[in-house]
Design a protein around this motif. Sequence first.
Motif, short mmCIF file in Angstrom:
data_model
loop_
_atom_site.label_atom_id
_atom_site.label_comp_id
_atom_site.label_asym_id
_atom_site.label_seq_id
_atom_site.Cartn_x
_atom_site.Cartn_y
_atom_site.Cartn_z
N PRO A 22 0.84 -1.21 0.00
CA PRO A 22 0.00 0.00 0.00
C PRO A 22 0.87 1.26 0.00
O PRO A 22 1.91 1.30 0.63
N MET A 23 0.44 2.27 -0.74
CA MET A 23 1.17 3.53 -0.80
C MET A 23 0.45 4.54 0.08
O MET A 23 -0.69 4.90 -0.18
N GLU A 24 1.13 5.00 1.14
CA GLU A 24 0.55 5.98 2.05
C GLU A 24 0.87 7.39 1.57
O GLU A 24 1.86 7.61 0.87
N ILE A 25 0.04 8.35 2.00
CA ILE A 25 0.21 9.73 1.54
C ILE A 25 1.32 10.47 2.27
O ILE A 25 1.77 11.52 1.81
N GLY A 26 1.79 9.94 3.40
CA GLY A 26 2.80 10.63 4.21
C GLY A 26 3.96 11.23 3.43
O GLY A 26 4.26 12.41 3.57
N PRO A 27 4.63 10.44 2.58
CA PRO A 27 5.77 10.98 1.84
C PRO A 27 5.40 12.04 0.80
O PRO A 27 6.25 12.77 0.32
N LEU A 28 4.13 12.14 0.46
CA LEU A 28 3.68 13.08 -0.57
C LEU A 28 3.26 14.43 -0.01
O LEU A 28 3.04 15.38 -0.76
N ALA A 100 -6.91 14.52 6.85
CA ALA A 100 -6.40 13.16 6.73
C ALA A 100 -5.22 12.99 7.68
O ALA A 100 -4.77 13.94 8.30
N THR A 101 -4.73 11.76 7.76
CA THR A 101 -3.49 11.49 8.47
C THR A 101 -2.49 10.93 7.46
O THR A 101 -2.87 10.52 6.36
N THR A 102 -1.23 10.90 7.85
CA THR A 102 -0.18 10.46 6.93
C THR A 102 -0.34 9.00 6.51
O THR A 102 0.20 8.60 5.49
N SER A 103 -1.10 8.22 7.28
CA SER A 103 -1.25 6.79 6.95
C SER A 103 -2.35 6.51 5.94
O SER A 103 -2.52 5.37 5.53
N TRP A 104 -3.09 7.55 5.53
CA TRP A 104 -4.12 7.31 4.51
C TRP A 104 -3.48 6.78 3.23
O TRP A 104 -2.39 7.20 2.83
N ASP A 105 -4.18 5.90 2.57
CA ASP A 105 -3.77 5.36 1.28
C ASP A 105 -4.01 6.40 0.19
O ASP A 105 -4.95 7.18 0.26
N VAL A 106 -3.16 6.41 -0.84
CA VAL A 106 -3.28 7.43 -1.90
C VAL A 106 -4.62 7.37 -2.63
O VAL A 106 -5.20 8.40 -2.95
N VAL A 107 -5.11 6.18 -2.88
CA VAL A 107 -6.39 6.06 -3.59
C VAL A 107 -7.53 6.50 -2.68
O VAL A 107 -8.46 7.17 -3.12
N GLU A 108 -7.44 6.16 -1.41
CA GLU A 108 -8.43 6.60 -0.44
C GLU A 108 -8.50 8.14 -0.43
O GLU A 108 -9.57 8.73 -0.45
N ALA A 109 -7.33 8.78 -0.42
CA ALA A 109 -7.28 10.25 -0.42
C ALA A 109 -7.86 10.81 -1.72
O ALA A 109 -8.65 11.76 -1.69
N GLY A 117 -15.44 16.88 -3.88
CA GLY A 117 -15.34 18.00 -4.82
C GLY A 117 -14.29 19.03 -4.42
O GLY A 117 -14.43 20.21 -4.72
N PHE A 118 -13.23 18.61 -3.75
CA PHE A 118 -12.17 19.54 -3.38
C PHE A 118 -10.81 18.97 -3.80
O PHE A 118 -10.70 17.80 -4.14
N ARG A 119 -9.80 19.84 -3.79
CA ARG A 119 -8.49 19.46 -4.31
C ARG A 119 -7.37 19.52 -3.28
O ARG A 119 -6.21 19.35 -3.64
N HIS A 120 -7.70 19.78 -2.04
CA HIS A 120 -6.67 19.87 -1.00
C HIS A 120 -7.15 19.18 0.28
O HIS A 120 -8.31 19.34 0.66
N LEU A 121 -6.25 18.46 0.91
CA LEU A 121 -6.51 17.82 2.20
C LEU A 121 -5.49 18.34 3.21
O LEU A 121 -4.28 18.33 2.92
N ILE A 122 -5.96 18.79 4.34
CA ILE A 122 -5.05 19.12 5.43
C ILE A 122 -4.65 17.79 6.06
O ILE A 122 -5.50 16.94 6.32
N VAL A 123 -3.35 17.62 6.30
CA VAL A 123 -2.86 16.38 6.88
C VAL A 123 -2.46 16.67 8.32
O VAL A 123 -1.72 17.61 8.61
N SER A 134 -2.27 17.94 -2.10
CA SER A 134 -3.09 18.43 -3.20
C SER A 134 -3.34 17.30 -4.19
O SER A 134 -2.61 16.31 -4.22
N ILE A 135 -4.33 17.48 -5.01
CA ILE A 135 -4.62 16.49 -6.04
C ILE A 135 -3.43 16.37 -7.00
O ILE A 135 -3.14 15.29 -7.50
N ARG A 136 -2.72 17.47 -7.20
CA ARG A 136 -1.52 17.43 -8.06
C ARG A 136 -0.45 16.52 -7.45
O ARG A 136 0.20 15.78 -8.18
N ASP A 137 -0.28 16.57 -6.12
CA ASP A 137 0.67 15.69 -5.45
C ASP A 137 0.31 14.22 -5.72
O ASP A 137 1.18 13.39 -5.99
N LEU A 138 -0.99 13.91 -5.64
CA LEU A 138 -1.44 12.54 -5.88
C LEU A 138 -1.22 12.10 -7.32
O LEU A 138 -0.72 11.01 -7.58
#
Length: 152
Positions: A22-28, A100-109, A117-123, A134-138
């Motif tokens: 699984p790829m987590e969002i933390g590094p992104l 979100a938290t850093t452990s969220w999966d990229v697809v989940e995010a 309908g938004f493009r940014h998540l506060i982690v 951001s959606i661009r990061d993903l």
Amino acid sequence: MVAEVPPDPILLQFRYRVHNIPMEIGPLVTQRLLSVQPEHNLLDTARKMYERNVGAAIIQTDEGHPGIITERDVLRAVSEGADLAHTTVGVYMTTTPVCATTSWDVVEAAKTMRRGGFRHLIVLDDGMPIGMLSIRDLVDALLEDYERSLLP
């Protein structure tokens, strides 16, 4: 302290896997946070967002949970004829953004962003904002991983 949004159980069955991991969002997560107060005006905030090359800023609220102001919010203010120099961020900010938290999966995010309908998540880490996704990061991460998967 902010209550962290738990992962959507339905999304967990569709976890993105990189070579079966699984790829987590933390590094992104973008660490270069722009933080403003609700009483700051939209014009100065938009200038800061432009100078920092970010599409959103975190709002530190007195209630202890973060808010968010995005480029879309500024656009809405412009389209409504707001005087940006005299209109505060607090008028147009989202007061209860999805976090979100850093452990969220990229697809989940990505699915959460698309569904909302938004493009940014506060982690958050321990209820405190540590970054923005951001959606661009993903998209960048998914494309990079896809290209890597094509290598022999």
